[in-house]
Design an enzyme around this catalytic site. Sequence first.
Site, PDB file in Angstrom:
ATOM      1  N   ASN A 216    -108.283  38.408  64.323  1.00 22.63           N
ATOM      2  CA  ASN A 216    -107.661  38.823  63.056  1.00 22.63           C
ATOM      3  C   ASN A 216    -108.260  40.140  62.608  1.00 22.63           C
ATOM      4  O   ASN A 216    -109.169  40.666  63.239  1.00 22.63           O
ATOM      5  CB  ASN A 216    -107.805  37.725  62.005  1.00 22.63           C
ATOM      6  CG  ASN A 216    -109.255  37.445  61.688  1.00 22.63           C
ATOM      7  OD1 ASN A 216    -109.960  38.287  61.165  1.00 22.63           O
ATOM      8  ND2 ASN A 216    -109.722  36.244  62.057  1.00 22.63           N
ATOM      9  N   VAL A 316    -117.358  26.011  56.785  1.00 23.48           N
ATOM     10  CA  VAL A 316    -117.842  25.945  55.405  1.00 23.48           C
ATOM     11  C   VAL A 316    -117.661  24.527  54.840  1.00 23.48           C
ATOM     12  O   VAL A 316    -118.526  24.022  54.108  1.00 23.48           O
ATOM     13  CB  VAL A 316    -117.148  27.027  54.532  1.00 23.48           C
ATOM     14  CG1 VAL A 316    -115.739  26.663  54.149  1.00 23.48           C
ATOM     15  CG2 VAL A 316    -117.959  27.330  53.287  1.00 23.48           C
ATOM     16  N   LYS A 349    -112.435  21.786  49.952  1.00 26.12           N
ATOM     17  CA  LYS A 349    -113.595  21.973  50.824  1.00 26.12           C
ATOM     18  C   LYS A 349    -114.901  21.617  50.129  1.00 26.12           C
ATOM     19  O   LYS A 349    -115.982  21.826  50.688  1.00 26.12           O
ATOM     20  CB  LYS A 349    -113.642  23.421  51.321  1.00 26.12           C
ATOM     21  CG  LYS A 349    -112.420  23.829  52.148  1.00 26.12           C
ATOM     22  CD  LYS A 349    -112.646  25.139  52.865  1.00 26.12           C
ATOM     23  CE  LYS A 349    -111.344  25.561  53.553  1.00 26.12           C
ATOM     24  NZ  LYS A 349    -111.585  26.314  54.769  1.00 26.12           N
TER      25      LYS A 349
HETATM   26  N1  CTP Z   1    -113.614  28.809  57.126  1.00 28.55           N
HETATM   27  C1  CTP Z   1    -114.542  28.208  57.920  1.00 28.55           C
HETATM   28  N2  CTP Z   1    -114.179  27.638  59.095  1.00 28.55           N
HETATM   29  C2  CTP Z   1    -112.909  27.656  59.496  1.00 28.55           C
HETATM   30  C3  CTP Z   1    -111.942  28.269  58.684  1.00 28.55           C
HETATM   31  C4  CTP Z   1    -112.343  28.839  57.509  1.00 28.55           C
HETATM   32  O1  CTP Z   1    -115.716  28.196  57.545  1.00 28.55           O
HETATM   33  N3  CTP Z   1    -112.575  27.097  60.632  1.00 28.55           N
HETATM   34  C5  CTP Z   1    -114.024  29.376  55.826  1.00 28.55           C
HETATM   35  C6  CTP Z   1    -113.913  30.867  55.703  1.00 28.55           C
HETATM   36  O2  CTP Z   1    -115.130  31.503  56.072  1.00 28.55           O
HETATM   37  C7  CTP Z   1    -113.641  31.051  54.222  1.00 28.55           C
HETATM   38  C8  CTP Z   1    -112.808  29.837  53.893  1.00 28.55           C
HETATM   39  O3  CTP Z   1    -113.151  28.880  54.856  1.00 28.55           O
HETATM   40  O4  CTP Z   1    -114.826  30.979  53.476  1.00 28.55           O
HETATM   41  C9  CTP Z   1    -111.350  30.135  54.026  1.00 28.55           C
HETATM   42  O5  CTP Z   1    -110.645  28.981  53.914  1.00 28.55           O
HETATM   43  P1  CTP Z   1    -109.360  28.628  54.819  1.00 28.55           P
HETATM   44  O6  CTP Z   1    -108.628  27.554  54.118  1.00 28.55           O
HETATM   45  O7  CTP Z   1    -109.733  28.281  56.192  1.00 28.55           O
HETATM   46  O8  CTP Z   1    -108.630  29.952  54.809  1.00 28.55           O
HETATM   47  P2  CTP Z   1    -107.548  30.345  55.834  1.00 28.55           P
HETATM   48  O9  CTP Z   1    -108.092  30.408  57.212  1.00 28.55           O
HETATM   49  O10 CTP Z   1    -106.946  31.593  55.308  1.00 28.55           O
HETATM   50  O11 CTP Z   1    -106.617  29.071  55.745  1.00 28.55           O
HETATM   51  P3  CTP Z   1    -105.084  28.908  55.379  1.00 28.55           P
HETATM   52  O12 CTP Z   1    -104.417  29.493  56.543  1.00 28.55           O
HETATM   53  O13 CTP Z   1    -104.918  27.464  55.216  1.00 28.55           O
HETATM   54  O14 CTP Z   1    -104.895  29.683  54.095  1.00 28.55           O
END
Ligand code: CTP
Length: 403
Positions: A216, A316, A349
């Site tokens: 990304n 997280v 979370k």
């Molecule tokens: N995060 C994490 N581990 C993952 C995915 C995300 O620790 N596998 C953490 C990111 O570092 C950030 C937060 O979660 O602090 C973001 O939340 P998330 O819901 O995962 O965001 P997106 O990936 O954008 O999810 P969505 O597509 O559902 O919006």
Amino acid sequence: MKILIGVTGGIAAYKSLELTRLFIKAGHEVQVVMTSGAKEFIQPLSFQALSGNPVRDSLFDTNQEMGMGHIELARWADQIVIAPASAETLAKLRMGRADDLLTTLVVATDKPIMLAPAMNKVMWSNAATQENVAILQQRGFEILQPASGEQACGDVGEGRMPEPQVIFDAVNQFQVQQVKNQQACLELRRFWKGKTLLVTAGPTYEAIDPVRFIGNRSSGKMGFAIAEVAAKVGAKVTLIAGPVNLSTPVKVECLNVRSAQQMFEAVQQHVASADVFISAAAVADFRVAEPAAQKLKKQAGSDEMVLTLTKNPDIVAWVAQQDTKPFVVGFAAETENVLEYARTKLRSKNLDMICANQVGENLGFEQDSNALTLITEQQEKALPSSTKTQQATDLLRFISDLV
Ligand code: CTP
């Protein structure tokens, strides 16, 4: 304030007489150092008359060294202003040369230095000059943008030294900002000194085959800014970084990882000792279920390729589930309904705090500035748009008020 004005060779040197007068009139003490180039344009006596101090121009003048050596002169100054700063001076400063009194002073000081470049417009736009300026800025030099207009050589364009009043105002403003920064630093230090901070930053790359991946657009700048500011105010910082193109901040321990799985393992290893965990990484939610061992080839006759993805561990959320856990901060990078999605993530979370971040065209990702909204169950605080370093400072201050 004690101001040391460095004057280098350029037709704009005469304007520094007015600059000297402005500082003296405002009650500052001024000493002037001239390079040999500057003396081709203007007599030292003029600066001496205005500043009330003998002009310094030689590194090896035995009388001057007995009076005040270059080291004492560097220590004496509260602020150094080099005006005009010629193209040659910028190049020498960038290299750390110390072959005359002025450049030696600069190498020997830890005081703030402001440069007012002045040169022909082509020299100013020259790639080498621009690179020198960029590097000096990175090293903390305050560099004023030259003014535009008619130049002594007849050209019209950017490169004129800013007017003395503009330089004078910039020095005053800079000093006010310095005092504010020092106060902010002291406040942050009170909480963060000795605290252990674990931060994740950057994207993760999920392998498709040995040469391709799913990634990304996260640059990692936000997480790196947090790590840098926290280390500066005395925290013990471990930074777990996905693939980024950034240098590790001073006094930060950086562990480089590639995939979400590797980031998860690194966090598991380090989280027990953390007081605060900030999950700024843009972790891929999914990875390729079975990455190919060899480079995938196009299939003749097929216009499609199907990849099966499987969910990555939510790092997280995992940290926030532990019995003994640090103060847990997440990020929510969203293109729409930013605050609403962020609040949902805060709860789902089980985070202590979330930083909502609008991303998209020219926003958030890959940018130097940002505008976060800091959200807890009890409070919401929208930070005005500013540099990622400023956002990091505000974020760390917000945390220090909560924990
Ligand atoms: N995060 C994490 N581990 C993952 C995915 C995300 O620790 N596998 C953490 C990111 O570092 C950030 C937060 O979660 O602090 C973001 O939340 P998330 O819901 O995962 O965001 P997106 O990936 O954008 O999810 P969505 O597509 O559902 O919006």
